[in-house]
Design a protein around this motif. Structure first.
Motif, PDB file in Angstrom:
ATOM      1  N   ARG A  18      39.377  55.858 117.441  1.00  0.00           N
ATOM      2  CA  ARG A  18      40.434  55.676 117.145  1.00  0.00           C
ATOM      3  C   ARG A  18      41.153  54.470 117.521  1.00  0.00           C
ATOM      4  O   ARG A  18      42.517  53.709 117.431  1.00  0.00           O
ATOM      5  CB  ARG A  18      41.087  56.954 116.917  1.00  0.00           C
ATOM      6  CG  ARG A  18      41.421  57.718 116.072  1.00  0.00           C
ATOM      7  CD  ARG A  18      41.407  57.221 115.050  1.00  0.00           C
ATOM      8  NE  ARG A  18      43.166  57.516 114.636  1.00  0.00           N
ATOM      9  CZ  ARG A  18      43.806  58.794 114.305  1.00  0.00           C
ATOM     10  NH1 ARG A  18      43.624  60.031 114.558  1.00  0.00           N
ATOM     11  NH2 ARG A  18      45.280  58.234 114.277  1.00  0.00           N
ATOM     12  N   VAL A  19      40.900  53.852 118.455  1.00  0.00           N
ATOM     13  CA  VAL A  19      41.467  53.288 119.894  1.00  0.00           C
ATOM     14  C   VAL A  19      40.661  52.061 120.899  1.00  0.00           C
ATOM     15  O   VAL A  19      39.892  52.797 121.245  1.00  0.00           O
ATOM     16  CB  VAL A  19      42.740  53.756 121.492  1.00  0.00           C
ATOM     17  CG1 VAL A  19      42.999  52.872 121.659  1.00  0.00           C
ATOM     18  CG2 VAL A  19      43.418  54.708 120.334  1.00  0.00           C
ATOM     19  N   CYS A  20      40.434  51.240 120.271  1.00  0.00           N
ATOM     20  CA  CYS A  20      40.347  49.759 121.526  1.00  0.00           C
ATOM     21  C   CYS A  20      40.793  49.905 122.829  1.00  0.00           C
ATOM     22  O   CYS A  20      41.673  48.881 122.324  1.00  0.00           O
ATOM     23  CB  CYS A  20      39.148  48.915 119.882  1.00  0.00           C
ATOM     24  SG  CYS A  20      38.324  49.311 118.956  1.00  0.00           S
ATOM     25  N   MET A  78      46.637  44.060 129.735  1.00  0.00           N
ATOM     26  CA  MET A  78      45.899  45.314 128.716  1.00  0.00           C
ATOM     27  C   MET A  78      46.149  45.451 127.701  1.00  0.00           C
ATOM     28  O   MET A  78      47.140  44.515 126.953  1.00  0.00           O
ATOM     29  CB  MET A  78      46.951  46.766 129.449  1.00  0.00           C
ATOM     30  CG  MET A  78      44.962  47.612 128.605  1.00  0.00           C
ATOM     31  SD  MET A  78      44.006  47.604 130.424  1.00  0.00           S
ATOM     32  CE  MET A  78      44.691  47.489 131.375  1.00  0.00           C
ATOM     33  N   ILE A  79      45.630  45.345 126.448  1.00  0.00           N
ATOM     34  CA  ILE A  79      45.471  44.981 125.142  1.00  0.00           C
ATOM     35  C   ILE A  79      44.871  45.984 124.409  1.00  0.00           C
ATOM     36  O   ILE A  79      43.469  46.114 124.839  1.00  0.00           O
ATOM     37  CB  ILE A  79      45.171  43.702 124.604  1.00  0.00           C
ATOM     38  CG1 ILE A  79      45.626  43.346 122.901  1.00  0.00           C
ATOM     39  CG2 ILE A  79      43.717  43.055 125.137  1.00  0.00           C
ATOM     40  CD1 ILE A  79      45.472  42.189 122.760  1.00  0.00           C
ATOM     41  N   SER A  80      45.018  46.448 123.221  1.00  0.00           N
ATOM     42  CA  SER A  80      44.497  47.845 121.940  1.00  0.00           C
ATOM     43  C   SER A  80      44.950  46.970 121.339  1.00  0.00           C
ATOM     44  O   SER A  80      45.435  46.848 120.584  1.00  0.00           O
ATOM     45  CB  SER A  80      44.668  49.163 122.987  1.00  0.00           C
ATOM     46  OG  SER A  80      45.999  48.704 123.027  1.00  0.00           O
ATOM     47  N   ILE A  81      43.983  48.314 120.197  1.00  0.00           N
ATOM     48  CA  ILE A  81      44.131  48.103 118.995  1.00  0.00           C
ATOM     49  C   ILE A  81      44.384  49.863 118.599  1.00  0.00           C
ATOM     50  O   ILE A  81      42.980  49.756 118.844  1.00  0.00           O
ATOM     51  CB  ILE A  81      43.760  47.741 118.052  1.00  0.00           C
ATOM     52  CG1 ILE A  81      43.320  46.084 117.968  1.00  0.00           C
ATOM     53  CG2 ILE A  81      43.953  47.569 116.817  1.00  0.00           C
ATOM     54  CD1 ILE A  81      42.225  45.079 117.182  1.00  0.00           C
ATOM     55  N   GLY A  82      45.537  50.095 118.078  1.00  0.00           N
ATOM     56  CA  GLY A  82      44.885  51.684 117.997  1.00  0.00           C
ATOM     57  C   GLY A  82      44.984  52.200 117.246  1.00  0.00           C
ATOM     58  O   GLY A  82      45.987  51.052 116.269  1.00  0.00           O
TER      59      GLY A  82
END
Length: 197
Positions: free
Chosen positions: A65-67, A80-84
């Protein structure tokens, strides 16, 4: 479910944050601008950072669900960076950057890497068909990164964001695979928006 992956660009390396990053994360997340524009706990403590690297990050990857990646330059964690909220072939991008690293194009480079990974077909990517960007209204720095990445301006949602129990107006954008990497031209001038602190 994607396994944690390292992404490498010309300057930046994106890798999973871990125990060795706890003190650095706690230090950077104490920055007033990060507290102002993100949903990280405020005040931010070392215990928050421990929970982030031991639970939030690994649980996100394990669930699919979250990278989440730490943004590093010369082995120094700068953001910090994410695909959520990954579901039904779409996800939401989010990021923060240390004060000393802002305005140097580092987050734009990191965003390009993450966007490419998000849209790449499996098993080398997430095979997403849409990415969304959301920010508290007034966050011109976040908007600049999103626009450079190709996100198209969707507009303002009154009361669309919640931060620590309060509602705020929210800016939103959408990125489709064919638009990635082409700065969007349909944005209003948000560089001089003044929002009360």
């Amino acid at each position: 479910m994607p396994a944690p992956v390292v992404l490498t660009g010309a300057r930046v390396t994106l890798s999973t944050p871990g125990h060795a990053d706890v003190d650095r994360i706690a230090d950077v997340c104490a920055d007033p601008a990060i507290a102002r524009w993100t949903t990280v706990p405020s005040p931010y403590t070392r215990e928050n950072a421990v929970g982030f690297v031991t639970s939030v990050v690994p649980d996100g990857w394990a669930s699919g669900r979250v990278c989440t990646w730490a943004v590093r330059v010369d082995d120094v964690l700068l953001g910090m960076i994410s695909i959520g909220d990954i579901r039904e072939h779409q996800g939401e991008i989010g990021y923060w950057m240390a004060p000393e690293a802002r305005g140097k194009g580092i987050m734009s480079e990191a965003t390009a890497l993450v966007v490419d990974y998000g849209f790449a077909p499996a098993p080398n990517g997430l095979a997403l068909r849409k990415l969304v960007w959301r920010a508290l209204a007034g966050n011109a720095a976040s908007a600049a990164v999103a626009r450079r990445a190709g996100f198209r301006w969707d507009g303002i949602v009154p009361g669309g964001a919640e931060q620590r129990g309060e509602r705020f107006d929210e800016w939103r954008g959408t990125l489709l695979p064919q638009d990635a990497g082409r700065p969007a031209g349909d944005w209003p001038d948000v560089s001089f928006v003044q929002v009360p602190a």
